[in-house]
Design a protein around this motif. Structure first.
Motif, short mmCIF file in Angstrom:
data_model
loop_
_atom_site.label_atom_id
_atom_site.label_comp_id
_atom_site.label_asym_id
_atom_site.label_seq_id
_atom_site.Cartn_x
_atom_site.Cartn_y
_atom_site.Cartn_z
N LEU A 113 0.80 -1.08 0.08
CA LEU A 113 0.17 0.00 -0.08
C LEU A 113 0.98 1.03 0.03
N GLN A 114 0.06 2.34 -0.46
CA GLN A 114 0.84 3.60 -0.35
C GLN A 114 1.41 3.85 1.10
N GLY A 115 2.53 4.54 1.37
CA GLY A 115 2.74 4.87 2.83
C GLY A 115 3.41 3.60 3.56
N SER A 116 3.61 2.54 3.00
CA SER A 116 4.09 1.34 3.63
C SER A 116 5.56 1.31 3.89
N GLY A 117 6.17 2.08 2.88
CA GLY A 117 7.61 2.11 2.68
C GLY A 117 8.09 1.54 1.67
N LYS A 118 7.30 1.25 0.69
CA LYS A 118 7.88 0.46 -0.45
C LYS A 118 8.91 1.11 -1.43
N THR A 119 8.69 2.46 -1.71
CA THR A 119 9.85 2.97 -2.41
C THR A 119 10.99 2.97 -1.67
N ASN A 145 0.71 6.83 -10.96
CA ASN A 145 -0.50 7.47 -10.18
C ASN A 145 0.03 8.50 -9.38
N ARG A 146 0.93 8.30 -8.38
CA ARG A 146 1.21 9.14 -7.46
C ARG A 146 2.16 10.28 -7.98
N PRO A 147 1.65 11.74 -7.94
CA PRO A 147 2.97 12.56 -8.65
C PRO A 147 4.31 12.54 -8.01
N MET A 255 10.16 -1.19 12.06
CA MET A 255 10.33 -1.86 13.07
C MET A 255 11.23 -1.09 14.11
N ASP A 256 11.59 -0.05 13.75
CA ASP A 256 12.17 1.04 14.75
C ASP A 256 11.23 1.52 15.56
N GLY A 257 10.21 1.60 15.21
CA GLY A 257 9.12 2.27 15.93
C GLY A 257 8.51 1.40 17.31
N ALA A 278 13.65 -6.48 7.68
CA ALA A 278 13.17 -5.53 8.78
C ALA A 278 13.50 -4.25 8.39
N GLY A 279 12.61 -3.37 8.23
CA GLY A 279 12.90 -1.57 8.12
C GLY A 279 13.00 -1.10 9.34
N THR A 280 14.22 -0.65 9.43
CA THR A 280 14.66 -0.20 10.89
C THR A 280 14.87 1.46 10.74
N GLY A 281 14.33 2.41 9.92
CA GLY A 281 14.85 3.75 10.10
C GLY A 281 14.40 4.07 8.60
N GLU A 282 14.46 5.58 8.31
CA GLU A 282 14.12 6.41 7.24
C GLU A 282 15.35 6.21 6.37
N LYS A 283 16.58 6.09 6.82
CA LYS A 283 17.74 6.26 5.76
C LYS A 283 17.95 4.83 5.20
P1 GDP Z 1 5.39 4.19 -0.23
O1 GDP Z 1 4.36 5.19 -0.40
O2 GDP Z 1 5.04 2.95 0.24
O3 GDP Z 1 6.64 4.14 -1.30
O4 GDP Z 1 6.47 4.88 1.04
P2 GDP Z 1 7.56 5.70 1.24
O5 GDP Z 1 8.78 4.43 0.86
O6 GDP Z 1 7.52 6.92 0.57
O7 GDP Z 1 7.96 5.68 2.77
C1 GDP Z 1 7.08 6.65 3.41
C2 GDP Z 1 7.71 7.20 4.61
O8 GDP Z 1 7.86 6.24 5.60
C3 GDP Z 1 8.83 7.96 4.13
O9 GDP Z 1 9.02 9.04 4.93
C4 GDP Z 1 9.88 7.04 4.70
O10 GDP Z 1 11.03 7.67 4.96
C5 GDP Z 1 9.38 6.44 5.76
N1 GDP Z 1 9.84 5.09 6.10
C6 GDP Z 1 10.15 3.86 5.19
N2 GDP Z 1 10.54 2.83 5.96
C7 GDP Z 1 10.63 3.18 7.17
C8 GDP Z 1 11.30 2.47 8.25
O11 GDP Z 1 11.57 1.26 8.28
N3 GDP Z 1 11.26 3.17 9.55
C9 GDP Z 1 10.70 4.35 9.56
N4 GDP Z 1 10.78 5.01 10.66
N5 GDP Z 1 10.42 5.14 8.19
C10 GDP Z 1 10.40 4.31 7.31
#
Ligand code: GDP
Length: 301
Positions: A113-119, A145-147, A255-257, A278-283
Motif C-alpha cells: 500500500l501507499q505509505g507502507s515504505g515500499k519505495t 498514479n502518485r505525482p 520496526m524501529d517504531g 525488517a525496515g529499521t529507519g528512514e535512512k
Molecule cells: P511508499 O508510499 O510505500 O513508497 O512509502 P515511502 O517509501 O515513500 O515511505 C513513506 C515514509 O515512511 C517515508 O517518510 C519513509 O522515510 C518512511 N519509512 C519507510 N520505511 C521506514 C522504516 O523502516 N522506518 C521508519 N521510521 N520510516 C520508514
C-alpha cells in the motif's frame, strides 16, 4: 507500559515451585497470560488461538528442568514456539536472503500500500544487493498514479548509488516494466527492482495491474511491504495481497517504531511466506535481515 510476560507467568506458577511436570490446568492458566501478551503485541486473534493451541500441546506433561522455575520453562517453550513460527533461527541468515538464481536480469517486484515504505525499501534492498552481493542493480518506478513517485525513486537511486530507469512520461506500468527488462538485458544488469504503484487501500485495478506486470516480468521475488505499526490492518492487507499475487516474502517496515512485533507473527501465519527484511529507519541503511529470535523476545516483553 506493558507488564512483561515473564513476570506474569512467574505469578501463575508461584505455587507450583518444586513440582515435577507441567499439568494441564497450570499450563491453561499460563496460556491465558500468553494470550493477553500476544493480543497486546498486536497479533491477530486467529493467529493467537492457533499459537496457544500448539504451545499448550507442547507444554503439558513436560517435566520442569531443575535449573529453572516452571514460569521460566513456559516462557522458554513460548519463546521457542514463537521463533519457530516466525521462521526459525535459520532464517536469520541464508533463508532471509533473496533467491535470485535465475538467468539475469532477476526481477524483484515490490508490492504494497501507499505509505507502507515500499519505495524506500526498494532503494534499501537495491543498495544492500549492490554492497553485500556485488550485484549490478537497476530500479524502476511503475507508479504512474502518485505525482513525483518516479522522481522520488530516482533521487533515492542517486543517494544509494544505484541506477534507475530513465523516466518517460505517459507510459503504462506494463510498458515501463518491459522497457526496464530490455534496458537491463542490454546493459548487463543482474537485478531489476520494480517498485509497483501503491494505493490507499486494496482495490481490484491495483491487483490487476500487478498481475499484468508479473506476467511480463516473471519476478524471481515478489515482496510485500507492510508497515509493522499498522497492526491488525497489516494482517488484512497481507491477506488481500496474498490471495491475489504469488508472494515470495515480506518486508516489515518501521520496526524501529514502538510496534511490539506482533505484526510479524500474523504476517507469517497469514501469508505462509518468510519475512525477509525488517525496515529499521528512514535512512537507506535502515534495513536488516529479519531475526526471529529478536522479534520473539520483543513480543514476549
Ligand atoms: P511508499 O508510499 O510505500 O513508497 O512509502 P515511502 O517509501 O515513500 O515511505 C513513506 C515514509 O515512511 C517515508 O517518510 C519513509 O522515510 C518512511 N519509512 C519507510 N520505511 C521506514 C522504516 O523502516 N522506518 C521508519 N521510521 N520510516 C520508514
Amino acid at each position: 507500559m506493558f507488564e512483561s510476560l515473564s513476570d506474569r507467568l512467574s505469578g501463575v506458577f508461584e505455587r507450583l515451585r518444586g513440582r515435577g511436570a507441567l499439568n494441564e490446568a497450570d499450563v491453561r492458566a499460563a496460556m491465558r497470560e500468553v494470550r493477553i501478551a500476544l493480543l497486546e503485541a498486536d497479533v491477530a486473534l486467529p493467529v493467537v488461538r492457533d499459537f496457544i493451541e500448539r504451545v499448550t500441546e507442547k507444554a503439558v506433561g513436560q517435566s520442569v528442568l531443575r535449573s529453572i522455575t516452571p514460569g521460566q520453562q513456559v516462557v522458554k517453550i513460548v519463546h521457542d514456539a514463537l521463533v519457530e513460527m516466525l521462521g526459525g533461527e535459520g532464517a536469520d541468515g541464508a533463508a532471509s536472503e533473496l533467491m535470485l538464481n535465475v538467468a539475469p536480469p532477476a526481477v524483484v517486484m515490490m508490492v504494497g500500500l501507499q505509505g507502507s515504505g515500499k519505495t524506500t525499501s526498494t532503494a534499501k534492498i537495491a543498495k544492500r544487493l549492490k554492497e553485500k552481493s556485488a550485484k549490478k542493480v537497476m530500479m524502476a518506478s511503475l507508479d504512474v498514479n502518485r505525482p513525483a513517485a518516479q522522481e522520488q525513486l530516482a533521487t533515492l537511486g542517486v543517494q544509494a548509488g544505484v541506477a534507475t530507469l530513465p523516466i518517460v512520461p505517459g507510459q503504462s506500468p506494463v510498458d515501463i516494466a518491459r522497457r526496464a527488462l530490455q534496458a537491463a538485458k542490454l546493459q548487463g544488469f543482474d537485478v531489476v527492482m520494480l517498485d509497483t504503484a501503491g494505493r490507499l487501500h486494496v482495490d481490484q485495478p491495483l491487483m490487476d495491474e500487478m498481475k499484468a506486470v508479473a506476467e511480463i516480468a516473471d519476478p524471481a521475488e515478489t515482496l510485500l511491504v507492510v508497515d509493522a505499526l499498522t497492526g491488525q490492518d497489516a494482517v488484512n492487507v497481507a491477506r488481500s495481497f496474498s490471495d491475489q499475487v504469488a508472494l515470495t516474502g515480506v518486508v516489515l517496515t518501521r520496526m524501529d517504531g514502538d510496534a511490539r512485533g506482533g505484526a510479524a507473527l500474523s504476517m507469517r501465519a497469514v501469508t505462509g511466506k518468510p519475512i525477509k527484511f525488517a525496515g529499521t529507519g528512514e535512512k537507506l541503511d535502515g534495513l536488516e535481515a529479519f531475526q526471529p529470535g529478536r522479534v520473539a523476545g520483543r513480543i514476549l516483553g
